[in-house]
Write an enzyme that holds these catalytic residues in place. Structure first.
Site, PDB file in Angstrom:
ATOM      1  CG  HIS A  85      -0.404  -0.013   2.532  1.00  0.00           C
ATOM      2  ND1 HIS A  85      -0.180   1.143   3.249  1.00  0.00           N
ATOM      3  CD2 HIS A  85      -0.015  -1.031   3.332  1.00  0.00           C
ATOM      4  CE1 HIS A  85       0.319   0.814   4.437  1.00  0.00           C
ATOM      5  NE2 HIS A  85       0.439  -0.487   4.511  1.00  0.00           N
ATOM      6  CG  ASP A  87      -3.040   3.639   2.612  1.00  0.00           C
ATOM      7  OD1 ASP A  87      -2.552   2.657   2.037  1.00  0.00           O
ATOM      8  OD2 ASP A  87      -3.765   3.541   3.618  1.00  0.00           O
ATOM      9  CD  GLU A 150      -2.793  -1.909   5.825  1.00  0.00           C
ATOM     10  OE1 GLU A 150      -2.959  -2.949   6.467  1.00  0.00           O
ATOM     11  OE2 GLU A 150      -2.397  -0.845   6.367  1.00  0.00           O
ATOM     12  CG  HIS A 438       1.364   2.676  12.252  1.00  0.00           C
ATOM     13  ND1 HIS A 438       0.156   2.113  12.522  1.00  0.00           N
ATOM     14  CD2 HIS A 438       1.635   2.329  10.961  1.00  0.00           C
ATOM     15  CE1 HIS A 438      -0.284   1.446  11.459  1.00  0.00           C
ATOM     16  NE2 HIS A 438       0.611   1.564  10.505  1.00  0.00           N
TER      17      HIS A 438
END
Ligand SMILES: [Zn+2]
Length: 466
Positions: A85, A87, A150, A438
């Site tokens: 992904h 994104d 995602e 993240h």
């Protein structure tokens, strides 16, 4: 002369790093939908750049209406698919490097998406490039699909699957090595009930807490109108919190009393590592005769302090683990309270069979006065550890790294693999490696990019031979 995959992976590393930097420069967290850009301009622009890079590498490309896109080589009936992904989660705070800068320091490439999942996707793309360079006859097509949603719902791949169909085999480079051959199924929903009855001595005015449905709630705040019972309430609350070794606070302001209760956050797939502040607050309310709360009474009956679903008949397990049950978020006013449910069910249980069980659970909630709404069941994923595909992928990892200590594993979290019938999650985080996905200062070791390219290239060769 035999083609040297390891050397090719080294030689392509610089190009791969440049491609990752081009993608990292585009902030691609979800934004408001625009015509042709279903997840906003960020994911869309990253998708266009990924397709441009793929075209420059000599691949055939297709944009699937801005929901996804792919690069492809080869021919044949069968399709080997990889899906990553472009994104990302939002940039967030606390960076010491430019999150969009692609800075390199001490052999690490920094930036949002360098690990999750732009870096891993580009490594797989260069593996495809190596297969194409090798000039070996391709009896199957090989495709890399770029997802764009995602992190916030995986709707992009659902659209892709509807339009293009499933692969025959393959992987998503969006978890950890060596290889994940099973993922628990999921259930998400909300439930609600009245906050107070008229006969309550003390009215609850509001309650709120939790950061996300997939996190064990670590803090909950409740405001009540105490009337003549202020001191009695504070004593009861302190006793409950102390008795359960919980941190708490009480505050009085303008005739209102506010309770704050702390638990401990943990991922919803490992609730045993956390302490759920919502569950404790509900147990306190249900145990204190000054309140009369249908929501808290129902909560006590079907959930209580359990995170295994015992009280609502959902306790179950297989050889890979137990069902987990988490209430992550709560919100309510004086009329009504609602809260979220996040269940991870054992991976060998099929979605349709679980649906029968969760229907029974919802009925039990109903009998306890709690109305379940917006619930949905997500698939589980399970591939035999010794299936040809899992063995082909795992062998590529072992051949490149020599690591036989870390074994194929299963998990409670969910990747793209659950949306397909044909694939598993395979890399590209290395055991013990700290990528900071993240978080601030997300990064990837450039030497790991090289080995990922090599592993994925060998994996593709192995899959071609199945
Ligand atoms: Zn990811």
């Amino acid at each position: 002369m035999e083609y040297d995959i390891a050397k090719a992976a080294k030689d392509y590393t610089e190009d791969a790093v440049n491609a990752i930097r081009r993608l990292v420069a585009i902030e691609s967290s979800q934004g408001a939908a625009e015509p042709g850009k279903p997840f906003g301009p960020g994911p869309y622009n990253a998708l266009q750049e990924a397709l441009k890079i793929s075209g420059e590498m000599g691949f055939e490309t297709k944009d699937v209406d801005g929901y996804a896109g792919y690069a492809q080589i080869g021919q044949g009936e069968k399709l080997i698919g990889m899906v990553g992904h472009v994104d990302c989660v939002p940039l967030g705070e606390g960076w010491t490097h430019d999150p969009l800068g692609g800075e390199i320091e001490n052999g690490r490439l920094y930036g949002r998406g360098t690990s999750d999942d732009k870096g891993a996707s580009v490594a797989a793309l260069y593996a495809m490039k190596i297969i194409s360079d090798m000039g070996i006859p391709l009896n199957k097509r090989i495709r890399f699909v770029f997802g764009t949603n995602e992190e916030t719902g995986m709707k992009g791949v659902d659209y892709y699957l509807e339009k293009e169909g499933d692969f025959d085999m393959g992987f998503t480079p969006d978890a950890g090595f060596p290889i994940c051959f099973g993922e628990k199924g999921s259930y998400h929903g909300y439930f609600s009930a009245p906050t107070n009855t008229r006969s309550a001595k003390v009215m609850i005015d509001s309650v709120s807490g939790g950061q996300a449905v997939n996190v064990v709630c670590n803090k909950v705040v409740m405001t009540v109108t105490p009337g003549d019972y202020k001191d009695q309430l504070i004593t009861a609350f302190s006793d409950y919190a102390d008795g359960n070794s919980l941190q708490f606070e009480t505050a009085v302001e303008g005739g209102k009393l506010t309770f704050t209760l702390w638990g401990k956050a943990a991922h919803a797939s490992t609730p045993e590592l956390g302490v759920n502040a919502i569950s404790h607050l509900m147990m306190f309310i249900a145990s204190c005769p000054l309140f009369d709360s249908p929501f808290a009474q129902g909560y006590k009956e079907v959930i209580g302090l359990s995170y295994l679903g015992e009280n609502c008949g959902m306790k179950m397990e297989d050889e890979f683990g137990e069902l987990t049950f988490n209430v992550g978020v709560i919100n309510g006013d004086a009329d009504n309270v609602s809260a979220s449910i996040d269940i991870r069910y054992p991976l060998t249980i099929k979605k349709d069979d679980f649906k029968v069980l969760s229907d029974g659970m919802e009925k039990r909630f109903g009998e306890a006065g709690l109305n379940v709404y917006e619930s949905r069941v997500g698939s589980s994923l399970y591939k035999e550890k010794d299936s040809p595909m899992v063995e082909a992928l795992y062998k590529a990892y072992v051949d490149v790294t020599g690591d036989t200590e870390n074994k194929p594993y299963t998990m409670g979290g969910g990747t793209y693999a659950k949306h397909f019938d044909s694939i598993v999650a395979f890399g590209a985080e290395y055991p013990g490696s700290e990528s900071g996905a993240h978080m601030a200062d997300e990064s990837v070791l450039i030497s790991e990019i090289t080995s990922s390219i090599e592993i994925y290239a060998r994996a593709l060769v192995n899959l071609l031979n199945i």
